[in-house]
Design a protein around this motif. Structure first.
Motif, PDB file in Angstrom:
ATOM      1  N   PRO A 142     -25.858  89.816   1.739  1.00  0.00           N
ATOM      2  CA  PRO A 142     -25.392  88.431   1.664  1.00  0.00           C
ATOM      3  C   PRO A 142     -26.159  87.457   2.553  1.00  0.00           C
ATOM      4  CG  PRO A 142     -23.521  89.903   1.635  1.00  0.00           C
ATOM      5  CD  PRO A 142     -24.734  90.758   1.890  1.00  0.00           C
ATOM      6  N   TRP A 143     -26.656  87.909   3.695  1.00  0.00           N
ATOM      7  CA  TRP A 143     -27.434  87.003   4.542  1.00  0.00           C
ATOM      8  C   TRP A 143     -28.803  86.725   3.942  1.00  0.00           C
ATOM      9  CZ3 TRP A 143     -25.770  83.676   7.830  1.00  0.00           C
ATOM     10  CH2 TRP A 143     -24.594  83.908   8.531  1.00  0.00           C
ATOM     11  N   TRP A 144     -29.443  87.737   3.394  1.00  0.00           N
ATOM     12  CA  TRP A 144     -30.764  87.541   2.798  1.00  0.00           C
ATOM     13  C   TRP A 144     -30.653  86.542   1.643  1.00  0.00           C
ATOM     14  CZ3 TRP A 144     -30.122  90.960   6.382  1.00  0.00           C
ATOM     15  CH2 TRP A 144     -31.188  91.605   6.987  1.00  0.00           C
ATOM     16  N   GLY A 145     -29.686  86.752   0.754  1.00  0.00           N
ATOM     17  CA  GLY A 145     -29.508  85.843  -0.372  1.00  0.00           C
ATOM     18  C   GLY A 145     -29.055  84.457   0.034  1.00  0.00           C
ATOM     19  N   SER A 146     -28.381  84.368   1.167  1.00  0.00           N
ATOM     20  CA  SER A 146     -27.915  83.059   1.634  1.00  0.00           C
ATOM     21  C   SER A 146     -29.035  82.208   2.209  1.00  0.00           C
ATOM     22  CB  SER A 146     -26.792  83.236   2.669  1.00  0.00           C
ATOM     23  OG  SER A 146     -25.610  83.683   2.030  1.00  0.00           O
ATOM     24  N   THR A 147     -30.256  82.714   2.131  1.00  0.00           N
ATOM     25  CA  THR A 147     -31.401  81.855   2.411  1.00  0.00           C
ATOM     26  C   THR A 147     -31.424  80.667   1.449  1.00  0.00           C
ATOM     27  OG1 THR A 147     -32.674  83.703   3.302  1.00  0.00           O
ATOM     28  CG2 THR A 147     -33.940  81.815   2.516  1.00  0.00           C
ATOM     29  N   LEU A 148     -30.880  80.841   0.254  1.00  0.00           N
ATOM     30  CA  LEU A 148     -30.834  79.740  -0.719  1.00  0.00           C
ATOM     31  C   LEU A 148     -30.052  78.538  -0.155  1.00  0.00           C
ATOM     32  CD1 LEU A 148     -30.170  80.146  -4.531  1.00  0.00           C
ATOM     33  CD2 LEU A 148     -29.366  78.184  -3.259  1.00  0.00           C
ATOM     34  N   PRO A 149     -28.763  78.689   0.210  1.00  0.00           N
ATOM     35  CA  PRO A 149     -28.079  77.536   0.801  1.00  0.00           C
ATOM     36  C   PRO A 149     -28.648  77.129   2.155  1.00  0.00           C
ATOM     37  CG  PRO A 149     -26.664  79.487   0.884  1.00  0.00           C
ATOM     38  CD  PRO A 149     -27.834  79.822  -0.003  1.00  0.00           C
ATOM     39  N   TYR A 150     -29.146  78.095   2.917  1.00  0.00           N
ATOM     40  CA  TYR A 150     -29.684  77.779   4.243  1.00  0.00           C
ATOM     41  C   TYR A 150     -30.868  76.823   4.134  1.00  0.00           C
ATOM     42  CZ  TYR A 150     -31.505  78.483   8.976  1.00  0.00           C
ATOM     43  OH  TYR A 150     -31.957  78.283  10.262  1.00  0.00           O
ATOM     44  N   ALA A 197     -31.715  74.852   1.643  1.00  0.00           N
ATOM     45  CA  ALA A 197     -31.281  73.548   1.121  1.00  0.00           C
ATOM     46  C   ALA A 197     -30.689  72.687   2.220  1.00  0.00           C
ATOM     47  CB  ALA A 197     -30.270  73.755  -0.006  1.00  0.00           C
ATOM     48  N   TRP A 198     -29.836  73.276   3.044  1.00  0.00           N
ATOM     49  CA  TRP A 198     -29.186  72.493   4.097  1.00  0.00           C
ATOM     50  C   TRP A 198     -30.152  72.094   5.202  1.00  0.00           C
ATOM     51  CZ3 TRP A 198     -25.354  69.439   4.348  1.00  0.00           C
ATOM     52  CH2 TRP A 198     -24.282  69.586   3.478  1.00  0.00           C
ATOM     53  N   LYS A 199     -31.085  72.961   5.549  1.00  0.00           N
ATOM     54  CA  LYS A 199     -32.044  72.594   6.598  1.00  0.00           C
ATOM     55  C   LYS A 199     -32.982  71.487   6.122  1.00  0.00           C
ATOM     56  CE  LYS A 199     -30.322  75.246   9.644  1.00  0.00           C
ATOM     57  NZ  LYS A 199     -29.531  74.653  10.759  1.00  0.00           N
ATOM     58  N   LEU A 200     -33.341  71.485   4.840  1.00  0.00           N
ATOM     59  CA  LEU A 200     -34.139  70.376   4.316  1.00  0.00           C
ATOM     60  C   LEU A 200     -33.377  69.065   4.434  1.00  0.00           C
ATOM     61  CD1 LEU A 200     -35.737  72.033   1.156  1.00  0.00           C
ATOM     62  CD2 LEU A 200     -36.983  71.134   3.138  1.00  0.00           C
ATOM     63  N   TYR A 201     -32.071  69.133   4.233  1.00  0.00           N
ATOM     64  CA  TYR A 201     -31.259  67.921   4.382  1.00  0.00           C
ATOM     65  C   TYR A 201     -31.089  67.548   5.855  1.00  0.00           C
ATOM     66  CZ  TYR A 201     -27.274  64.769   4.355  1.00  0.00           C
ATOM     67  OH  TYR A 201     -26.447  63.691   4.572  1.00  0.00           O
ATOM     68  N   GLU A 202     -30.766  68.521   6.687  1.00  0.00           N
ATOM     69  CA  GLU A 202     -30.465  68.231   8.091  1.00  0.00           C
ATOM     70  C   GLU A 202     -31.679  67.695   8.840  1.00  0.00           C
ATOM     71  OE1 GLU A 202     -28.842  71.792   9.724  1.00  0.00           O
ATOM     72  OE2 GLU A 202     -27.026  71.707   8.505  1.00  0.00           O
ATOM     73  N   GLY A 236     -33.542  64.806   5.826  1.00  0.00           N
ATOM     74  CA  GLY A 236     -32.728  63.857   5.093  1.00  0.00           C
ATOM     75  C   GLY A 236     -32.889  63.965   3.589  1.00  0.00           C
ATOM     76  N   ASP A 237     -33.310  65.118   3.088  1.00  0.00           N
ATOM     77  CA  ASP A 237     -33.581  65.294   1.670  1.00  0.00           C
ATOM     78  C   ASP A 237     -32.303  65.713   0.946  1.00  0.00           C
ATOM     79  OD1 ASP A 237     -34.568  65.693  -0.830  1.00  0.00           O
ATOM     80  OD2 ASP A 237     -36.209  67.020  -0.220  1.00  0.00           O
ATOM     81  N   ARG A 238     -31.536  64.742   0.522  1.00  0.00           N
ATOM     82  CA  ARG A 238     -30.294  65.006  -0.206  1.00  0.00           C
ATOM     83  C   ARG A 238     -30.562  65.733  -1.521  1.00  0.00           C
ATOM     84  NH1 ARG A 238     -25.104  62.051  -0.959  1.00  0.00           N
ATOM     85  NH2 ARG A 238     -24.464  62.292  -3.142  1.00  0.00           N
ATOM     86  N   ARG A 239     -31.743  65.493  -2.096  1.00  0.00           N
ATOM     87  CA  ARG A 239     -32.078  66.128  -3.369  1.00  0.00           C
ATOM     88  C   ARG A 239     -32.038  67.639  -3.257  1.00  0.00           C
ATOM     89  NH1 ARG A 239     -37.860  64.019  -4.302  1.00  0.00           N
ATOM     90  NH2 ARG A 239     -37.866  64.661  -2.102  1.00  0.00           N
ATOM     91  N   MET A 273     -18.834  78.371   2.881  1.00  0.00           N
ATOM     92  CA  MET A 273     -18.699  77.100   3.593  1.00  0.00           C
ATOM     93  C   MET A 273     -19.885  76.177   3.308  1.00  0.00           C
ATOM     94  SD  MET A 273     -15.840  76.752   5.020  1.00  0.00           S
ATOM     95  CE  MET A 273     -16.274  75.245   5.905  1.00  0.00           C
ATOM     96  N   ALA A 274     -21.050  76.736   2.995  1.00  0.00           N
ATOM     97  CA  ALA A 274     -22.191  75.902   2.606  1.00  0.00           C
ATOM     98  C   ALA A 274     -21.885  75.162   1.312  1.00  0.00           C
ATOM     99  CB  ALA A 274     -23.444  76.761   2.455  1.00  0.00           C
TER     100      ALA A 274
END
Length: 360
Positions: free
Chosen positions: A92-100, A102-107, A110-113, A178-179
């Motif tokens: 689950p942690w390896w696959g959660s690179t997907l949400p990770y 995405a969120w770091k690009l936003y954080e 500022g890339d909401r896309r 939670m992501a």
């Protein structure tokens, strides 16, 4: 300074269109390495295009059932089995690179896309995790990889010896859920936010029911990762946070102020200690000259970071060791993202850390 140069050299050698493995052995994009080192890469280089592409690669690699393989891109290795169950080396942690990602690009940028594009894939990933869960817990398959005490000579010997795999994997399930909640709130999807928040609460409740000893404050015996993940993810019952943190600090001292984590627990540990008011202890842990730690990776003239905090196994040129780069910027230099985000807030002026008189 040598550590920082080794971090930059290791990252630049491993970043070739994707956040890859070491250039001499596996030459593949193991996702947990990409996750662990993303912030270090952001602090050291201009990499929005690299990680935007990585996000698209990860989405492209996602299977129809929602599973995200542990290697991206993949030629088919790491796909689910015929019955839909997770393959060996997935987690689950390896696959959660997907949400990770995405969120770091936003954080950071500022890339909401990034969150918009990843939203439906994130939901499919969590739904896949839910399909494998029993009593809202997930038990596959890597756990806190290369936890101190594990030796990567035989596959099973690289698995954690102290941090129970169901704990770390279920914590990863909670993180991914939670992501989705945060993404739904950002994108104005209240029904989804409510649905997945309810799921997150069920995961947290089952997690504490199965693993937490309220009297002792322990999630597992002699496991730093088992203590730090629930603290870092806000899974600990509110009235027990101080006790759980106390047990974590005691364990660090029992290990003579050294890490005993593996791939999953290392950055929550280093960032968390600072966040929770233990800046000096965090600095001591991060800068121990001997194993397990980071400075031993560049002892004896080595100029790149290694795979093992133990220093007795694995590659001596591996992106994992470069994860310490985000600690140098975030905790020592005090350069933080804005909690209200996105973007950077300010430089935090800290008191002297350990034997450091200044940092810039």
């Amino acid at each position: 300074n040598k550590l920082e140069k080794a971090v930059r050299r290791t990252l630049s050698n491993a970043l070739h269109s994707i956040p890859g493995e070491e250039p001499t052995r596996e030459k593949m994009g193991w996702t947990q390495d990409g996750q662990n080192t993303m912030e270090a890469a952001i602090y050291n280089f201009s990499v929005p295009s690299v990680y935007t592409q990585y996000l698209f690669d990860t989405i492209d690699a996602q299977e129809a059932n929602g599973h995200v393989p542990p290697i991206v891109p993949t030629n088919g290795w790491g796909r689910t089995r015929a019955d839909g169950s997770a393959p060996l080396f997935s987690d689950p942690w390896w696959g959660s690179t997907l949400p990770y990602v995405a969120w770091k690009l936003y954080e950071y940028y500022g890339d909401r896309r990034a969150v918009e594009v990843a939203y439906e894939p994130m939901k499919r990933w969590v739904d896949y995790l839910s399909s494998t869960a029993k009593d809202h817990l997930v038990d596959w398959s890597l756990g806190d990889w290369l936890e101190i005490g594990a030796h990567p000579t035989v596959t099973d010997h690289s698995l954690p010896k102290h941090s129970p795999i169901p704990q770390t994997t279920s914590a990863g399930y909670y993180y991914a859920t939670m992501a989705v909640v945060r993404a739904a709130e950002l994108l104005g999807k209240p029904a989804d936010a409510q649905k997945y928040r309810q799921l997150a609460e069920q995961i947290k409740s089952s997690f504490n029911q199965h693993f937490f000893e309220a009297q002792t404050g322990l999630y597992a015996k002699d496991s730093q990762t088992s203590q730090v993940l629930p603290l870092y993810l806000d899974m600990v019952p509110e009235d027990k946070r101080d006790l759980v943190l106390e047990r974590l600090v005691e364990n660090i001292h029992q290990h003579k102020d050294h890490l005993s984590t593996g791939f999953v627990g290392v950055m929550p540990m280093l960032h968390g200690l600072t966040d929770w008011g233990y800046e000096d202890l965090g600095f001591t842990v991060a800068t121990q000259p001997d194993a397990p730690g980071f400075l031993q990776m560049i002892a004896d003239g080595y100029s790149t970071m290694g795979e093992s905090l133990q220093g007795d196994s694995g590659s001596r040129h591996h992106p994992f060791g470069a994860c310490i780069g985000s600690y140098l910027f975030r905790e020592i230099a005090g350069i933080r993202t804005d909690p209200a985000g996105p973007g950077f807030e300010k430089i935090i002026i800290r008191p002297v850390l350990g034997n450091l008189d200044w940092a810039r």
